[in-house]
Design a protein around this motif. Structure first.
Motif, short mmCIF file in Angstrom:
data_model
loop_
_atom_site.label_atom_id
_atom_site.label_comp_id
_atom_site.label_asym_id
_atom_site.label_seq_id
_atom_site.Cartn_x
_atom_site.Cartn_y
_atom_site.Cartn_z
N GLU A 1 28.66 23.99 40.30
CA GLU A 1 29.39 23.14 41.25
C GLU A 1 29.00 21.66 41.11
OE1 GLU A 1 28.26 23.89 45.27
OE2 GLU A 1 29.51 22.28 46.06
N GLN B 1 32.61 15.56 47.87
CA GLN B 1 31.48 15.60 48.80
C GLN B 1 30.26 15.28 47.94
OE1 GLN B 1 30.09 19.60 49.55
NE2 GLN B 1 29.52 19.11 51.65
N GLY C 1 31.40 32.54 42.86
CA GLY C 1 31.90 32.03 44.13
C GLY C 1 31.50 32.94 45.28
N GLY C 2 32.02 32.63 46.46
CA GLY C 2 31.72 33.44 47.64
C GLY C 2 30.29 33.26 48.12
N GLY D 1 29.05 31.19 50.27
CA GLY D 1 28.96 31.04 51.72
C GLY D 1 28.75 32.39 52.39
N VAL E 1 25.16 29.00 51.24
CA VAL E 1 25.57 27.67 51.73
C VAL E 1 25.07 27.54 53.16
CG1 VAL E 1 27.52 26.13 52.23
CG2 VAL E 1 27.67 27.73 50.30
N LEU F 1 23.63 24.82 56.44
CA LEU F 1 23.55 23.48 56.99
C LEU F 1 22.13 23.22 57.51
CD1 LEU F 1 25.44 21.03 57.68
CD2 LEU F 1 25.58 21.99 59.98
N GLU G 1 25.99 15.96 51.22
CA GLU G 1 26.22 15.31 52.52
C GLU G 1 27.06 16.23 53.39
OE1 GLU G 1 28.99 12.01 52.40
OE2 GLU G 1 29.97 12.82 50.63
N VAL H 1 30.08 16.88 55.43
CA VAL H 1 31.38 16.19 55.54
C VAL H 1 32.23 16.74 56.70
CG1 VAL H 1 31.62 15.29 53.21
CG2 VAL H 1 32.19 17.68 53.67
N GLY I 1 39.66 27.56 52.18
CA GLY I 1 38.46 28.08 52.83
C GLY I 1 37.99 29.32 52.12
N VAL I 2 37.17 30.09 52.82
CA VAL I 2 36.49 31.17 52.11
C VAL I 2 37.33 32.42 51.85
CG1 VAL I 2 34.14 30.46 52.67
CG2 VAL I 2 35.42 31.89 54.28
N ASN J 1 38.14 24.71 46.32
CA ASN J 1 38.34 25.44 47.57
C ASN J 1 37.06 25.41 48.40
OD1 ASN J 1 39.56 27.04 49.49
ND2 ASN J 1 38.82 28.93 48.55
N VAL K 1 35.12 19.70 48.36
CA VAL K 1 33.86 20.21 48.92
C VAL K 1 33.23 21.21 47.95
CG1 VAL K 1 32.94 21.67 50.77
CG2 VAL K 1 34.42 19.76 51.32
N ASP K 2 34.06 21.86 47.17
CA ASP K 2 33.56 22.83 46.20
C ASP K 2 34.30 22.55 44.89
OD1 ASP K 2 32.32 24.97 45.06
OD2 ASP K 2 33.36 26.53 46.20
P1 GDP Z 1 31.69 29.22 48.23
O1 GDP Z 1 31.43 30.09 49.43
O2 GDP Z 1 30.88 29.65 47.05
O3 GDP Z 1 33.13 29.07 47.93
O4 GDP Z 1 31.09 27.76 48.63
P2 GDP Z 1 31.80 26.46 49.28
O5 GDP Z 1 31.25 25.27 48.61
O6 GDP Z 1 33.28 26.59 49.28
O7 GDP Z 1 31.26 26.47 50.76
C1 GDP Z 1 31.55 27.50 51.66
C2 GDP Z 1 31.84 26.97 53.04
O8 GDP Z 1 30.74 26.19 53.52
C3 GDP Z 1 33.00 25.98 53.12
O9 GDP Z 1 34.25 26.64 53.17
C4 GDP Z 1 32.71 25.25 54.40
O10 GDP Z 1 33.22 25.96 55.52
C5 GDP Z 1 31.18 25.26 54.46
N1 GDP Z 1 30.71 23.89 54.15
C6 GDP Z 1 30.73 23.28 52.96
N2 GDP Z 1 30.34 21.99 53.07
C7 GDP Z 1 30.05 21.78 54.40
C8 GDP Z 1 29.61 20.63 55.16
O11 GDP Z 1 29.44 19.53 54.66
N3 GDP Z 1 29.40 20.83 56.48
C9 GDP Z 1 29.61 22.02 57.09
N4 GDP Z 1 29.37 22.12 58.38
N5 GDP Z 1 30.07 23.11 56.41
C10 GDP Z 1 30.28 23.00 55.08
#
Ligand code: GDP
Ligand code: MN
Length: 395
Positions: free
Chosen positions: A5, A20, A56-57, A59, A64, A66, A104, A106, A139-140, A208, A221-222
Protein backbone atom coordinates in the motif's frame (compact mmCIF):
# COMPACT_ATOMS: atom_id res chain seq x y z
CA UNK A 1 4.35 -7.42 -9.55
CA UNK A 2 2.24 -6.39 -6.58
CA UNK A 3 3.15 -3.39 -4.46
CA UNK A 4 2.55 -2.67 -0.82
CA UNK A 5 0.00 0.00 0.00
CA UNK A 6 2.68 2.56 0.94
CA UNK A 7 4.57 1.96 -2.31
CA UNK A 8 1.38 2.15 -4.35
CA UNK A 9 0.42 5.43 -2.69
CA UNK A 10 3.88 6.90 -3.32
CA UNK A 11 3.58 5.91 -6.97
CA UNK A 12 0.13 7.51 -7.24
CA UNK A 13 1.34 10.68 -5.51
CA UNK A 14 4.21 10.98 -8.00
CA UNK A 15 1.56 11.41 -10.71
CA UNK A 16 -0.38 14.02 -8.77
CA UNK A 17 -3.03 11.75 -7.26
CA UNK A 18 -4.02 12.98 -3.79
CA UNK A 19 -3.40 10.36 -1.12
CA UNK A 20 -3.77 9.86 2.60
CA UNK A 21 -0.21 10.63 3.62
CA UNK A 22 1.86 8.21 5.62
CA UNK A 23 5.34 6.98 6.47
CA UNK A 24 6.46 3.38 6.71
CA UNK A 25 8.19 1.76 9.70
CA UNK A 26 9.65 -1.64 10.46
CA UNK A 27 10.05 -1.29 14.23
CA UNK A 28 8.21 0.53 16.99
CA UNK A 29 10.89 3.12 17.61
CA UNK A 30 10.80 4.06 13.97
CA UNK A 31 6.99 4.09 14.07
CA UNK A 32 7.05 6.70 16.84
CA UNK A 33 9.54 8.86 14.94
CA UNK A 34 7.45 8.63 11.79
CA UNK A 35 4.28 9.51 13.71
CA UNK A 36 5.91 12.66 15.11
CA UNK A 37 7.28 13.62 11.72
CA UNK A 38 3.89 13.10 10.11
CA UNK A 39 2.22 15.25 12.75
CA UNK A 40 4.55 18.14 11.89
CA UNK A 41 3.97 17.69 8.17
CA UNK A 42 0.20 17.24 8.19
CA UNK A 43 -1.12 18.59 11.51
CA UNK A 44 -2.84 15.26 12.09
CA UNK A 45 -4.04 14.59 15.63
CA UNK A 46 -4.52 10.85 15.26
CA UNK A 47 -2.72 8.19 13.29
CA UNK A 48 -3.92 5.11 11.48
CA UNK A 49 -1.57 2.15 11.81
CA UNK A 50 -1.84 -0.16 8.79
CA UNK A 51 -0.19 -3.55 8.35
CA UNK A 52 1.72 -3.76 5.06
CA UNK A 53 1.09 -7.17 3.54
CA UNK A 54 0.16 -8.21 0.01
CA UNK A 55 -3.46 -8.94 0.84
CA UNK A 56 -6.63 -6.93 1.27
CA UNK A 57 -9.30 -7.10 3.94
CA UNK A 58 -6.77 -6.01 6.57
CA UNK A 59 -9.31 -3.89 8.39
CA UNK A 60 -11.41 -7.00 9.07
CA UNK A 61 -8.42 -8.92 10.45
CA UNK A 62 -7.16 -6.24 12.84
CA UNK A 63 -4.55 -4.85 10.46
CA UNK A 64 -5.89 -1.26 10.43
CA UNK A 65 -6.10 0.54 13.78
CA UNK A 66 -6.55 4.12 14.91
CA UNK A 67 -4.11 5.49 17.50
CA UNK A 68 -5.13 8.60 19.41
CA UNK A 69 -1.84 9.09 21.26
CA UNK A 70 1.81 8.11 20.97
CA UNK A 71 1.28 5.61 23.80
CA UNK A 72 -1.54 3.96 21.89
CA UNK A 73 0.55 3.98 18.73
CA UNK A 74 3.34 2.20 20.61
CA UNK A 75 0.98 -0.52 21.83
CA UNK A 76 -0.58 -1.07 18.42
CA UNK A 77 2.80 -1.10 16.69
CA UNK A 78 4.23 -3.65 19.14
CA UNK A 79 1.24 -5.86 18.61
CA UNK A 80 1.05 -5.56 14.81
CA UNK A 81 4.70 -5.91 13.82
CA UNK A 82 5.70 -9.56 13.72
CA UNK A 83 2.12 -10.85 13.87
CA UNK A 84 0.63 -13.23 11.34
CA UNK A 85 -2.30 -11.27 10.01
CA UNK A 86 -5.25 -13.34 8.86
CA UNK A 87 -7.72 -11.71 6.50
CA UNK A 88 -10.33 -13.10 4.10
CA UNK A 89 -7.64 -12.87 1.40
CA UNK A 90 -4.75 -14.67 3.14
CA UNK A 91 -4.17 -18.37 3.81
CA UNK A 92 -5.26 -19.89 7.13
CA UNK A 93 -1.80 -19.21 8.59
CA UNK A 94 -1.97 -15.53 7.69
CA UNK A 95 0.87 -13.30 6.51
CA UNK A 96 3.80 -12.04 8.54
CA UNK A 97 3.70 -8.27 9.09
CA UNK A 98 7.21 -6.90 8.47
CA UNK A 99 6.24 -3.27 8.08
CA UNK A 100 3.50 -0.91 9.12
CA UNK A 101 2.32 2.32 7.57
CA UNK A 102 1.72 5.22 9.94
CA UNK A 103 -0.87 7.31 8.14
CA UNK A 104 -2.59 10.61 8.90
CA UNK A 105 -6.17 10.31 10.13
CA UNK A 106 -8.35 11.56 7.29
CA UNK A 107 -11.71 10.86 8.92
CA UNK A 108 -11.06 13.79 11.27
CA UNK A 109 -14.62 15.01 11.61
CA UNK A 110 -16.09 11.54 12.07
CA UNK A 111 -17.00 8.84 9.59
CA UNK A 112 -20.57 10.15 9.15
CA UNK A 113 -19.23 13.33 7.52
CA UNK A 114 -17.15 11.37 5.01
CA UNK A 115 -18.09 9.31 1.98
CA UNK A 116 -16.23 6.23 0.81
CA UNK A 117 -16.13 5.39 -2.90
CA UNK A 118 -14.65 2.53 -4.88
CA UNK A 119 -12.53 3.15 -7.98
CA UNK A 120 -10.39 0.72 -9.90
CA UNK A 121 -8.61 0.82 -13.25
CA UNK A 122 -7.98 -2.43 -15.08
CA UNK A 123 -7.84 -4.05 -18.47
CA UNK A 124 -11.07 -5.54 -19.77
CA UNK A 125 -9.69 -8.47 -21.74
CA UNK A 126 -12.94 -9.18 -23.54
CA UNK A 127 -13.12 -5.71 -25.10
CA UNK A 128 -9.34 -5.06 -25.19
CA UNK A 129 -9.83 -1.74 -23.46
CA UNK A 130 -8.83 -0.24 -20.16
CA UNK A 131 -11.76 0.26 -17.92
CA UNK A 132 -12.55 2.38 -14.89
CA UNK A 133 -14.86 0.59 -12.51
CA UNK A 134 -16.45 2.67 -9.77
CA UNK A 135 -19.16 2.78 -7.17
CA UNK A 136 -20.66 5.00 -4.50
CA UNK A 137 -20.60 1.95 -2.23
CA UNK A 138 -16.89 1.94 -1.37
CA UNK A 139 -15.40 0.63 1.84
CA UNK A 140 -14.65 -2.78 3.19
CA UNK A 141 -17.56 -4.69 1.63
CA UNK A 142 -17.29 -4.08 -2.10
CA UNK A 143 -17.42 -7.86 -2.76
CA UNK A 144 -20.91 -7.95 -1.21
CA UNK A 145 -21.98 -4.97 -3.33
CA UNK A 146 -20.76 -6.76 -6.47
CA UNK A 147 -22.64 -9.93 -5.52
CA UNK A 148 -25.91 -8.48 -4.21
CA UNK A 149 -26.34 -5.08 -5.85
CA UNK A 150 -24.28 -5.17 -9.05
CA UNK A 151 -26.27 -2.25 -10.53
CA UNK A 152 -24.45 0.02 -8.07
CA UNK A 153 -21.19 -0.61 -9.88
CA UNK A 154 -20.46 1.54 -12.95
CA UNK A 155 -18.04 0.95 -15.80
CA UNK A 156 -16.31 3.40 -18.08
CA UNK A 157 -14.24 2.04 -20.94
CA UNK A 158 -11.44 4.05 -22.47
CA UNK A 159 -10.72 4.10 -26.18
CA UNK A 160 -6.95 3.53 -26.42
CA UNK A 161 -6.63 5.85 -29.43
CA UNK A 162 -8.32 8.75 -27.69
CA UNK A 163 -7.54 8.24 -24.02
CA UNK A 164 -9.77 9.24 -21.14
CA UNK A 165 -11.90 12.17 -22.23
CA UNK A 166 -13.04 15.18 -20.21
CA UNK A 167 -16.61 14.01 -20.66
CA UNK A 168 -15.85 10.63 -19.12
CA UNK A 169 -14.20 11.95 -15.97
CA UNK A 170 -17.11 14.39 -15.47
CA UNK A 171 -19.56 11.53 -15.93
CA UNK A 172 -17.79 9.54 -13.21
CA UNK A 173 -17.90 12.48 -10.76
CA UNK A 174 -21.56 12.96 -11.65
CA UNK A 175 -22.50 9.29 -11.13
CA UNK A 176 -20.74 9.41 -7.77
CA UNK A 177 -23.27 12.14 -6.92
CA UNK A 178 -20.68 14.80 -6.15
CA UNK A 179 -21.15 18.54 -6.30
CA UNK A 180 -19.09 21.74 -6.08
CA UNK A 181 -15.53 21.38 -4.84
CA UNK A 182 -15.74 17.59 -4.45
CA UNK A 183 -17.00 17.27 -8.05
CA UNK A 184 -13.95 19.16 -9.36
CA UNK A 185 -11.61 17.27 -7.07
CA UNK A 186 -12.99 13.96 -8.31
CA UNK A 187 -12.41 14.94 -11.95
CA UNK A 188 -8.80 15.71 -11.15
CA UNK A 189 -8.51 12.50 -9.13
CA UNK A 190 -9.82 10.30 -11.95
CA UNK A 191 -7.67 11.99 -14.59
CA UNK A 192 -4.45 11.74 -12.60
CA UNK A 193 -5.27 8.16 -11.59
CA UNK A 194 -5.75 7.09 -15.20
CA UNK A 195 -2.62 8.96 -16.24
CA UNK A 196 -0.65 7.12 -13.52
CA UNK A 197 -2.08 3.78 -14.66
CA UNK A 198 -0.92 4.33 -18.26
CA UNK A 199 2.47 5.85 -17.47
CA UNK A 200 3.46 3.27 -14.86
CA UNK A 201 2.39 0.35 -17.12
CA UNK A 202 0.13 -0.96 -14.39
CA UNK A 203 -2.27 -3.84 -14.86
CA UNK A 204 -4.44 -3.04 -11.84
CA UNK A 205 -5.19 -0.09 -9.59
CA UNK A 206 -7.80 -0.69 -6.94
CA UNK A 207 -8.50 2.24 -4.67
CA UNK A 208 -10.95 1.30 -1.96
CA UNK A 209 -11.86 3.54 -0.33
CA UNK A 210 -11.48 6.74 -2.27
CA UNK A 211 -12.52 9.21 0.40
CA UNK A 212 -14.44 12.47 0.33
CA UNK A 213 -13.33 14.20 3.52
CA UNK A 214 -15.57 16.44 5.59
CA UNK A 215 -14.02 19.43 3.80
CA UNK A 216 -14.66 17.90 0.36
CA UNK A 217 -11.17 16.74 -0.53
CA UNK A 218 -10.93 13.56 -2.61
CA UNK A 219 -8.08 11.21 -1.75
CA UNK A 220 -6.87 7.62 -1.89
CA UNK A 221 -7.03 5.96 1.54
CA UNK A 222 -5.95 2.56 0.27
CA UNK A 223 -4.07 1.47 -2.86
CA UNK A 224 -3.72 -1.92 -4.42
CA UNK A 225 -1.29 -1.59 -7.31
CA UNK A 226 -0.15 -4.32 -9.67
CA UNK A 227 2.50 -3.47 -12.25
CA UNK A 228 2.88 -5.40 -15.48
CA UNK A 229 6.01 -7.57 -15.11
CA UNK A 230 6.54 -7.53 -18.85
CA UNK A 231 6.92 -3.75 -18.81
CA UNK A 232 9.24 -3.53 -15.81
CA UNK A 233 12.27 -3.24 -18.07
CA UNK A 234 10.98 0.23 -18.95
CA UNK A 235 10.80 1.22 -15.28
CA UNK A 236 14.12 0.54 -13.62
CA UNK A 237 13.01 2.76 -10.73
CA UNK A 238 10.18 0.36 -9.84
CA UNK A 239 12.29 -2.79 -9.76
CA UNK A 240 13.43 -2.09 -6.18
CA UNK A 241 9.79 -2.15 -5.06
CA UNK A 242 9.63 -5.95 -5.33
CA UNK A 243 9.25 -7.47 -1.85
CA UNK A 244 10.30 -11.10 -2.25
CA UNK A 245 9.16 -11.88 1.30
CA UNK A 246 5.60 -11.63 -0.01
CA UNK A 247 6.10 -14.08 -2.88
CA UNK A 248 6.18 -17.86 -3.07
CA UNK A 249 9.83 -18.85 -2.31
CA UNK A 250 9.89 -21.45 -5.09
CA UNK A 251 8.64 -18.90 -7.62
CA UNK A 252 11.33 -16.44 -6.52
CA UNK A 253 14.04 -19.11 -6.88
CA UNK A 254 12.75 -20.14 -10.32
CA UNK A 255 12.70 -16.53 -11.52
CA UNK A 256 16.37 -16.18 -10.56
CA UNK A 257 17.17 -18.92 -13.07
CA UNK A 258 14.92 -17.50 -15.76
CA UNK A 259 12.34 -20.28 -15.43
CA UNK A 260 8.69 -19.37 -15.75
CA UNK A 261 7.28 -21.21 -12.78
CA UNK A 262 3.92 -20.95 -11.06
CA UNK A 263 3.06 -23.14 -8.12
CA UNK A 264 -0.30 -24.92 -8.22
CA UNK A 265 -2.22 -27.23 -5.86
CA UNK A 266 -1.88 -30.62 -7.60
CA UNK A 267 0.71 -33.39 -7.37
CA UNK A 268 2.13 -33.89 -10.87
CA UNK A 269 5.28 -31.83 -11.38
CA UNK A 270 5.63 -30.61 -14.98
CA UNK A 271 8.72 -29.61 -16.91
CA UNK A 272 7.84 -28.31 -20.36
CA UNK A 273 9.37 -26.04 -22.98
CA UNK A 274 7.18 -23.23 -24.23
CA UNK A 275 4.21 -21.67 -22.47
CA UNK A 276 1.64 -23.00 -24.95
CA UNK A 277 2.87 -26.57 -24.64
CA UNK A 278 2.96 -26.16 -20.85
CA UNK A 279 -0.70 -25.14 -20.86
CA UNK A 280 -1.63 -28.02 -23.17
CA UNK A 281 0.29 -30.46 -20.96
CA UNK A 282 -1.56 -29.27 -17.89
CA UNK A 283 -4.89 -29.66 -19.70
CA UNK A 284 -4.10 -33.21 -20.77
CA UNK A 285 -2.96 -34.18 -17.27
CA UNK A 286 -6.25 -32.84 -15.93
CA UNK A 287 -8.29 -34.67 -18.55
CA UNK A 288 -6.48 -37.90 -17.74
CA UNK A 289 -7.59 -37.49 -14.12
CA UNK A 290 -4.37 -36.04 -12.68
CA UNK A 291 -3.70 -32.62 -11.27
CA UNK A 292 -0.64 -30.46 -12.08
CA UNK A 293 1.55 -29.25 -9.20
CA UNK A 294 2.97 -26.41 -11.21
CA UNK A 295 3.28 -24.61 -14.48
CA UNK A 296 6.90 -24.63 -15.60
CA UNK A 297 8.24 -23.36 -18.88
CA UNK A 298 11.98 -23.97 -19.16
CA UNK A 299 12.09 -21.86 -22.32
CA UNK A 300 13.46 -22.58 -25.76
CA UNK A 301 16.89 -23.71 -24.57
CA UNK A 302 16.15 -26.71 -22.39
CA UNK A 303 19.76 -27.56 -21.58
CA UNK A 304 20.99 -29.87 -18.81
CA UNK A 305 21.54 -27.03 -16.36
CA UNK A 306 18.04 -25.65 -16.70
CA UNK A 307 16.47 -29.11 -16.52
CA UNK A 308 18.47 -29.83 -13.37
CA UNK A 309 17.36 -26.55 -11.80
CA UNK A 310 13.76 -27.28 -12.74
CA UNK A 311 14.06 -30.74 -11.15
CA UNK A 312 15.43 -29.31 -7.95
CA UNK A 313 12.70 -26.73 -7.65
CA UNK A 314 9.92 -29.23 -8.30
CA UNK A 315 11.40 -31.75 -5.87
CA UNK A 316 11.21 -29.17 -3.07
CA UNK A 317 7.44 -29.34 -3.24
CA UNK A 318 6.39 -32.17 -0.87
CA UNK A 319 3.08 -32.56 -2.71
CA UNK A 320 4.73 -33.75 -5.92
CA UNK A 321 4.16 -37.50 -6.46
CA UNK A 322 5.36 -37.83 -10.07
CA UNK A 323 7.15 -35.70 -12.65
CA UNK A 324 6.18 -35.41 -16.28
CA UNK A 325 8.71 -33.97 -18.72
CA UNK A 326 7.29 -32.92 -22.04
CA UNK A 327 9.76 -31.32 -24.42
CA UNK A 328 9.32 -30.53 -28.07
CA UNK A 329 12.64 -30.46 -29.88
CA UNK A 330 12.19 -27.71 -32.40
CA UNK A 331 15.02 -25.37 -31.53
CA UNK A 332 16.73 -27.87 -29.24
CA UNK A 333 17.63 -31.42 -30.23
CA UNK A 334 15.82 -34.12 -28.25
CA UNK A 335 18.96 -36.22 -27.76
CA UNK A 336 20.66 -33.23 -26.13
CA UNK A 337 17.71 -32.76 -23.81
CA UNK A 338 17.66 -36.50 -23.02
CA UNK A 339 21.34 -36.35 -22.12
CA UNK A 340 20.53 -33.30 -20.00
CA UNK A 341 17.82 -35.21 -18.16
CA UNK A 342 20.11 -38.18 -17.58
CA UNK A 343 22.91 -35.93 -16.30
CA UNK A 344 20.58 -33.96 -14.07
CA UNK A 345 19.06 -37.17 -12.72
CA UNK A 346 22.50 -38.47 -11.79
CA UNK A 347 23.43 -35.13 -10.17
CA UNK A 348 20.48 -35.25 -7.83
CA UNK A 349 20.72 -37.86 -5.10
CA UNK A 350 17.29 -39.09 -4.32
CA UNK A 351 14.65 -38.74 -6.94
CA UNK A 352 12.40 -41.41 -5.52
CA UNK A 353 9.29 -40.49 -7.43
CA UNK A 354 8.42 -41.74 -10.90
CA UNK A 355 9.63 -39.74 -13.85
CA UNK A 356 7.87 -39.90 -17.19
CA UNK A 357 9.54 -38.37 -20.20
CA UNK A 358 8.07 -37.55 -23.55
CA UNK A 359 10.42 -36.05 -26.12
CA UNK A 360 9.16 -35.26 -29.59
CA UNK A 361 10.77 -33.53 -32.54
CA UNK A 362 14.33 -33.50 -33.86
CA UNK A 363 16.21 -36.71 -33.00
CA UNK A 364 13.34 -38.02 -30.86
CA UNK A 365 14.21 -41.67 -31.57
CA UNK A 366 17.84 -41.21 -30.51
CA UNK A 367 16.59 -39.48 -27.38
CA UNK A 368 14.27 -42.37 -26.48
CA UNK A 369 17.11 -44.81 -27.00
CA UNK A 370 19.39 -42.79 -24.73
CA UNK A 371 16.84 -42.78 -21.94
CA UNK A 372 15.87 -46.44 -22.32
CA UNK A 373 19.54 -47.47 -22.21
CA UNK A 374 20.49 -45.16 -19.35
CA UNK A 375 19.53 -47.73 -16.73
CA UNK A 376 17.72 -45.04 -14.79
CA UNK A 377 14.21 -45.46 -13.47
CA UNK A 378 12.76 -43.21 -16.13
CA UNK A 379 9.74 -44.05 -18.23
CA UNK A 380 10.04 -42.84 -21.75
CA UNK A 381 6.85 -42.59 -23.80
CA UNK A 382 5.99 -41.48 -27.29
CA UNK A 383 2.61 -39.80 -26.98
CA UNK A 384 1.58 -37.06 -24.61
CA UNK A 385 -1.69 -38.87 -23.93
CA UNK A 386 0.28 -41.98 -22.93
CA UNK A 387 2.41 -39.87 -20.62
CA UNK A 388 -0.60 -38.27 -18.97
CA UNK A 389 -2.42 -41.61 -18.58
CA UNK A 390 0.69 -43.07 -17.02
CA UNK A 391 1.03 -40.26 -14.47
CA UNK A 392 -2.64 -40.44 -13.65
CA UNK A 393 -2.45 -44.17 -12.88
CA UNK A 394 0.59 -43.70 -10.64
CA UNK A 395 -0.90 -41.04 -8.37
P1 GDP B 1 -8.22 -2.97 3.82
O1 GDP B 1 -9.14 -3.42 4.93
O2 GDP B 1 -7.05 -3.88 3.67
O3 GDP B 1 -8.94 -2.72 2.55
O4 GDP B 1 -7.58 -1.57 4.34
P2 GDP B 1 -8.04 -0.04 4.08
O5 GDP B 1 -6.82 0.77 3.88
O6 GDP B 1 -9.07 0.06 3.03
O7 GDP B 1 -8.65 0.37 5.48
C1 GDP B 1 -9.79 -0.24 6.01
C2 GDP B 1 -10.71 0.76 6.66
O8 GDP B 1 -10.03 1.49 7.68
C3 GDP B 1 -11.21 1.88 5.74
O9 GDP B 1 -12.30 1.47 4.95
C4 GDP B 1 -11.60 2.95 6.72
O10 GDP B 1 -12.92 2.74 7.19
C5 GDP B 1 -10.61 2.73 7.87
N1 GDP B 1 -9.63 3.83 7.84
C6 GDP B 1 -8.64 4.00 6.94
N2 GDP B 1 -8.01 5.19 7.14
C7 GDP B 1 -8.62 5.78 8.20
C8 GDP B 1 -8.43 7.04 8.89
O11 GDP B 1 -7.61 7.87 8.54
N3 GDP B 1 -9.23 7.27 9.96
C9 GDP B 1 -10.18 6.40 10.37
N4 GDP B 1 -10.90 6.71 11.44
N5 GDP B 1 -10.42 5.22 9.73
C10 GDP B 1 -9.64 4.91 8.66
MN1 MN C 1 -9.23 -1.19 1.25
Amino acid sequence: MNLHEYQGKDLLASFGVRIQRGLVASNTEQAIQQAKKLQLETNTNFWVVKAQIHAGGRGKGGGVKLAKSIDELKLISNEMLGMYLKTPQTSKEGKLVNQILIAEDVYYSGAEQCSEFYISVLLNRSTNKNMIMYSTEGGVDIETVAAKTPHLIFYEEVNPNIGLTEFQSRKIAFNLKLKGKAFKEMIHFVKSLYDAYIKSDASLFEINPVLKTSDSKILAVDAKVTLDNNALFRHKEYQVLRDKREEDPLEVEAAEYGLNFIKLDGNVGCIVNGAGLAMATMDIIKMAGGSPANFLDVGGTADAKRVEKAFRIILKDPEVKAILINIFGGIVRCDRVAQGIIDAYKQIDNINIPLIVRLEGTNANEAKKLIDQSGLKVDSVKLLQEAADKVATII
